[in-house]
Design a protein around this motif. Structure first.
Motif, PDB file in Angstrom:
ATOM      1  N   ALA A  78      -5.272  28.929 -21.804  1.00  0.00           N
ATOM      2  CA  ALA A  78      -4.071  28.815 -20.849  1.00  0.00           C
ATOM      3  C   ALA A  78      -4.123  30.154 -20.310  1.00  0.00           C
ATOM      4  CB  ALA A  78      -2.656  28.750 -21.677  1.00  0.00           C
ATOM      5  N   PHE A  79      -4.153  31.240 -20.624  1.00  0.00           N
ATOM      6  CA  PHE A  79      -4.095  32.481 -19.787  1.00  0.00           C
ATOM      7  C   PHE A  79      -5.177  32.609 -18.842  1.00  0.00           C
ATOM      8  CE2 PHE A  79      -4.934  37.091 -19.305  1.00  0.00           C
ATOM      9  CZ  PHE A  79      -3.681  37.508 -19.044  1.00  0.00           C
ATOM     10  N   GLU A  80      -6.288  32.118 -19.263  1.00  0.00           N
ATOM     11  CA  GLU A  80      -7.307  32.072 -18.088  1.00  0.00           C
ATOM     12  C   GLU A  80      -7.145  31.240 -17.175  1.00  0.00           C
ATOM     13  OE1 GLU A  80     -12.161  31.486 -17.387  1.00  0.00           O
ATOM     14  OE2 GLU A  80     -11.442  31.403 -19.617  1.00  0.00           O
ATOM     15  N   ARG A  81      -6.486  30.081 -17.338  1.00  0.00           N
ATOM     16  CA  ARG A  81      -6.134  29.102 -16.270  1.00  0.00           C
ATOM     17  C   ARG A  81      -4.983  29.717 -15.529  1.00  0.00           C
ATOM     18  NH1 ARG A  81      -5.353  24.118 -14.317  1.00  0.00           N
ATOM     19  NH2 ARG A  81      -3.268  23.276 -13.912  1.00  0.00           N
ATOM     20  N   PHE A  82      -4.164  30.576 -16.176  1.00  0.00           N
ATOM     21  CA  PHE A  82      -3.128  31.073 -15.413  1.00  0.00           C
ATOM     22  C   PHE A  82      -3.586  32.232 -14.480  1.00  0.00           C
ATOM     23  CE2 PHE A  82      -0.775  35.369 -15.787  1.00  0.00           C
ATOM     24  CZ  PHE A  82       0.104  35.030 -14.835  1.00  0.00           C
ATOM     25  N   LEU A  83      -4.709  32.906 -15.018  1.00  0.00           N
ATOM     26  CA  LEU A  83      -5.235  34.134 -14.136  1.00  0.00           C
ATOM     27  C   LEU A  83      -6.146  33.552 -12.972  1.00  0.00           C
ATOM     28  CD1 LEU A  83      -6.324  36.770 -13.720  1.00  0.00           C
ATOM     29  CD2 LEU A  83      -8.074  36.535 -15.331  1.00  0.00           C
ATOM     30  N   ARG A  84      -6.441  32.119 -12.930  1.00  0.00           N
ATOM     31  CA  ARG A  84      -7.339  31.707 -11.852  1.00  0.00           C
ATOM     32  C   ARG A  84      -6.411  30.988 -10.748  1.00  0.00           C
ATOM     33  NH1 ARG A  84     -12.654  31.575 -13.000  1.00  0.00           N
ATOM     34  NH2 ARG A  84     -13.449  31.816 -15.067  1.00  0.00           N
ATOM     35  N   LEU A  85      -5.213  30.686 -11.408  1.00  0.00           N
ATOM     36  CA  LEU A  85      -4.163  30.005 -10.444  1.00  0.00           C
ATOM     37  C   LEU A  85      -3.507  31.150  -9.760  1.00  0.00           C
ATOM     38  CD1 LEU A  85      -2.385  27.373 -12.844  1.00  0.00           C
ATOM     39  CD2 LEU A  85      -3.421  27.028 -10.652  1.00  0.00           C
ATOM     40  N   CYS A  86      -3.505  32.486 -10.142  1.00  0.00           N
ATOM     41  CA  CYS A  86      -2.882  33.628  -9.587  1.00  0.00           C
ATOM     42  C   CYS A  86      -3.770  33.828  -8.384  1.00  0.00           C
ATOM     43  CB  CYS A  86      -2.795  34.770 -10.351  1.00  0.00           C
ATOM     44  SG  CYS A  86      -1.362  34.653 -11.774  1.00  0.00           S
ATOM     45  N   ALA A  87      -5.171  33.758  -8.389  1.00  0.00           N
ATOM     46  CA  ALA A  87      -6.027  33.924  -7.641  1.00  0.00           C
ATOM     47  C   ALA A  87      -5.720  32.951  -6.337  1.00  0.00           C
ATOM     48  CB  ALA A  87      -7.643  33.946  -8.120  1.00  0.00           C
ATOM     49  N   GLY A  88      -5.535  31.821  -6.639  1.00  0.00           N
ATOM     50  CA  GLY A  88      -5.074  30.856  -5.707  1.00  0.00           C
ATOM     51  C   GLY A  88      -3.825  31.229  -4.896  1.00  0.00           C
ATOM     52  N   ARG A  89      -3.135  31.961  -5.463  1.00  0.00           N
ATOM     53  CA  ARG A  89      -1.743  32.212  -4.793  1.00  0.00           C
ATOM     54  C   ARG A  89      -1.704  33.681  -4.017  1.00  0.00           C
ATOM     55  NH1 ARG A  89      -0.909  28.375  -8.342  1.00  0.00           N
ATOM     56  NH2 ARG A  89       0.901  27.073  -8.240  1.00  0.00           N
ATOM     57  N   ILE A  90      -2.874  34.163  -3.753  1.00  0.00           N
ATOM     58  CA  ILE A  90      -3.043  35.457  -3.187  1.00  0.00           C
ATOM     59  C   ILE A  90      -2.267  35.525  -1.515  1.00  0.00           C
ATOM     60  CG2 ILE A  90      -4.665  36.952  -1.732  1.00  0.00           C
ATOM     61  CD1 ILE A  90      -6.485  36.547  -3.940  1.00  0.00           C
ATOM     62  N   GLY A  91      -1.497  36.337  -1.472  1.00  0.00           N
ATOM     63  CA  GLY A  91      -0.621  36.224  -0.214  1.00  0.00           C
ATOM     64  C   GLY A  91       0.619  35.380  -0.087  1.00  0.00           C
ATOM     65  N   GLN A  92       0.929  34.718  -1.205  1.00  0.00           N
ATOM     66  CA  GLN A  92       1.770  33.651  -1.215  1.00  0.00           C
ATOM     67  C   GLN A  92       3.019  34.347  -2.034  1.00  0.00           C
ATOM     68  OE1 GLN A  92       0.879  29.844  -2.489  1.00  0.00           O
ATOM     69  NE2 GLN A  92      -1.238  30.106  -1.567  1.00  0.00           N
ATOM     70  N   LEU A  93       4.434  33.636  -1.632  1.00  0.00           N
ATOM     71  CA  LEU A  93       5.442  34.047  -2.359  1.00  0.00           C
ATOM     72  C   LEU A  93       5.371  33.805  -4.113  1.00  0.00           C
ATOM     73  CD1 LEU A  93       8.517  33.055   0.097  1.00  0.00           C
ATOM     74  CD2 LEU A  93       7.371  35.411  -0.259  1.00  0.00           C
TER      75      LEU A  93
ATOM     76  N   THR B  41     -11.170  41.978  -4.110  1.00  0.00           N
ATOM     77  CA  THR B  41     -11.219  40.854  -3.576  1.00  0.00           C
ATOM     78  C   THR B  41     -12.659  40.121  -4.357  1.00  0.00           C
ATOM     79  OG1 THR B  41     -12.755  41.569  -1.888  1.00  0.00           O
ATOM     80  CG2 THR B  41     -10.033  41.027  -1.418  1.00  0.00           C
ATOM     81  N   GLY B  42     -13.436  40.846  -4.996  1.00  0.00           N
ATOM     82  CA  GLY B  42     -14.770  40.379  -5.582  1.00  0.00           C
ATOM     83  C   GLY B  42     -14.211  39.535  -6.805  1.00  0.00           C
ATOM     84  N   LEU B  43     -13.376  40.353  -7.464  1.00  0.00           N
ATOM     85  CA  LEU B  43     -12.831  39.715  -8.576  1.00  0.00           C
ATOM     86  C   LEU B  43     -11.967  38.395  -8.314  1.00  0.00           C
ATOM     87  CD1 LEU B  43     -12.405  39.462 -11.883  1.00  0.00           C
ATOM     88  CD2 LEU B  43     -10.569  41.105 -11.348  1.00  0.00           C
ATOM     89  N   ALA B  44     -11.220  38.266  -7.458  1.00  0.00           N
ATOM     90  CA  ALA B  44     -10.509  37.303  -6.796  1.00  0.00           C
ATOM     91  C   ALA B  44     -11.666  36.042  -6.658  1.00  0.00           C
ATOM     92  CB  ALA B  44      -9.656  37.542  -5.573  1.00  0.00           C
ATOM     93  N   CYS B  45     -12.492  36.393  -5.808  1.00  0.00           N
ATOM     94  CA  CYS B  45     -13.490  35.570  -5.262  1.00  0.00           C
ATOM     95  C   CYS B  45     -14.166  34.894  -6.599  1.00  0.00           C
ATOM     96  CB  CYS B  45     -14.699  36.126  -4.436  1.00  0.00           C
ATOM     97  SG  CYS B  45     -14.047  36.166  -2.892  1.00  0.00           S
ATOM     98  N   ALA B  46     -14.554  35.592  -7.610  1.00  0.00           N
ATOM     99  CA  ALA B  46     -14.990  35.115  -8.845  1.00  0.00           C
ATOM    100  C   ALA B  46     -14.089  33.921  -9.375  1.00  0.00           C
ATOM    101  CB  ALA B  46     -15.441  36.239  -9.763  1.00  0.00           C
ATOM    102  N   LEU B  47     -12.898  34.368  -9.404  1.00  0.00           N
ATOM    103  CA  LEU B  47     -11.878  33.700 -10.176  1.00  0.00           C
ATOM    104  C   LEU B  47     -11.450  32.233  -9.332  1.00  0.00           C
ATOM    105  CD1 LEU B  47      -9.357  36.318 -11.187  1.00  0.00           C
ATOM    106  CD2 LEU B  47     -10.652  34.971 -12.683  1.00  0.00           C
ATOM    107  N   LEU B  48     -12.094  32.296  -8.121  1.00  0.00           N
ATOM    108  CA  LEU B  48     -11.800  31.174  -7.202  1.00  0.00           C
ATOM    109  C   LEU B  48     -12.965  30.208  -7.225  1.00  0.00           C
ATOM    110  CD1 LEU B  48      -9.778  32.729  -4.065  1.00  0.00           C
ATOM    111  CD2 LEU B  48      -8.971  31.109  -5.477  1.00  0.00           C
ATOM    112  N   GLY B  49     -14.131  30.733  -7.898  1.00  0.00           N
ATOM    113  CA  GLY B  49     -15.216  29.873  -7.842  1.00  0.00           C
ATOM    114  C   GLY B  49     -16.138  30.383  -6.877  1.00  0.00           C
TER     115      GLY B  49
END
Length: 390
Positions: free
Chosen positions: A185-200, A255-263
């Motif tokens: 669940a924590f890893e899913r949360f981490l990847r969801l955060c990457a999908g919310r970059i720049g969002q409220l 951003t490299g880490l964020a890209c990896a989390l976004l697939g």
């Protein structure tokens, strides 16, 4: 070896404080930097189980083995060592005795605030900046690769590096910070955060998607912040317009880490990726932040937004003025790029501003707004620092 911009600040802190703490993400180059700057000091890695056991069982004896001080790497692994370090520092008058490194900001801050207040100087070291690498190549390559030093100094496959980085972080560092039972669940949360970059940041929405309560989301966000995975960009509250947004946004330190989390598996996939604009925005904001931290300055970055959609991506708040910055990933300059800054200048009765975009031209408009490519950002930051120090 790549010269780090933070080197001068590190040397200065060692002349002002009896100990210096260098903190930042794992593998951001902390150990390399301190061992290069303080090459005459003994180096002690508290990742070594035998050394760590000695420090835990006999902290006083451990410290007295280093009468001339030492580099204590990953000191958060032995948090109670700080109490004994306080006595050692108080017994000696010299500056720069111990250099402490850690990739866990919470444990360091908690221990230092209790034991070493006034005795330690702080330096935050993030991954490499574009300026440190003299980077002038394709923006998508930078967004995908990120700034971790090992990716620029060795033949390391980017996707494999980040896959192992994420695995190590979740399976090891997270357990050290907080007893999280459901790592899936924590890893899913981490990847969801990457999908919310720049969002409220909407914690209620995140809680629903992850399947936990908002209190848990708050605790997990704190884990990501204190281990230098992401940070919150706070809204600017000065009431030029009373109907302003007061929720923070989230961005990643790399951003490299964020890209990896976004697939994202390679640079080519970024061209049509729906998150490219957010990743570009993230890159600009982190470059601004690196510049501040490398010079020993605190974070002075905010965003501004009202409830009808008027927004400034970044507001640099200085002592005497504020600089509005808009970030656009496109390569063709259009009037849309200037609307946010023009609205801000109107309600604040100010002028100027900066647009950072994905093209190659530099423009200075008659209304004082400058347009610069991301690769030319640092030249304009030099001018900004002159303004701030004047």
């Amino acid at each position: 070896m790549i010269k780090r911009e933070a080197e001068n600040e590190l040397r200065y802190l060692a002349t002002q404080f009896k100990a210096v703490a260098v903190v930042g993400p794992r593998q951001s180059g902390k150990t390399t930097l301190v061992r290069m700057v303080f090459e005459g000091k003994a180096y002690v890695s508290l990742e070594n189980p035998d050394i760590r056991r000695f420090a835990m069982e006999d902290p006083r004896g451990f410290l007295y083995n280093y009468p001339n001080g030492a580099i204590l790497d990953e000191i958060q692994r032995v948090p109670h060592l700080f109490s004994y370090l306080q006595q050692v520092l108080d017994e000696r008058a010299s500056k720069g005795q111990f250099i402490l490194t850690g990739s866990n900001n919470f444990l360091l801050q908690e221990s230092i605030s209790q034991s070493l207040a006034g005795r330690v100087g702080y330096l935050f070291l993030l991954p490499l900046s574009m300026n440190e690498l003299k980077y002038k190549d394709e923006i998508d390559f930078w967004l995908y690769k990120g700034g971790y030093p090992v990716l620029h100094q060795e033949e390391t496959e980017t996707s494999r590096f980040y896959a192992n980085y994420i695995r190590t972080y979740i399976e090891r560092d997270v357990r050290l910070l907080k007893n999280i039972s459901d790592l899936y669940a924590f890893e899913r949360f981490l990847r969801l955060c990457a999908g919310r970059i720049g969002q409220l940041l909407n914690m209620s929405n995140l809680a629903v998607e992850v399947g936990v309560d908002t209190k848990t989301i708050g605790a997990w966000l704190a884990v990501l912040e204190t281990s230098f995975i992401l940070f919150r960009l706070q809204p600017f509250h000065e009431s030029y317009n009373k109907r302003i947004v007061k929720m923070p946004k989230i961005y990643f330190y790399d951003t490299g880490l964020a890209c990896a989390l976004l697939g994202v598996e390679n640079q080519k996939q970024l061209a049509l990726n729906p998150f490219r604009g957010h990743l570009f925005e993230n890159a600009v904001i982190v470059e601004l932040l690196k510049r501040r931290l490398n010079n020993g300055k605190t974070n002075n970055l905010f965003f501004w937004r009202d409830n009808v959609g008027n927004e400034i991506d970044v507001l640099v708040v200085m002592a005497t003025e504020k600089l509005a910055i808009e970030i656009k990933s496109g390569q063709t300059i259009s009037n849309e790029y200037f609307k946010g800054i023009q609205f801000w200048n109107k309600i604040t009765q100010t002028g100027g501003g900066l647009v950072v975009y994905g093209g190659e031209l530099v423009q200075r408009r008659s209304n004082g707004i400058q347009v610069v490519p991301l690769t030319e950002l640092y030249a304009n930051l030099d001018d900004l620092e002159k303004i701030e120090s004047s």
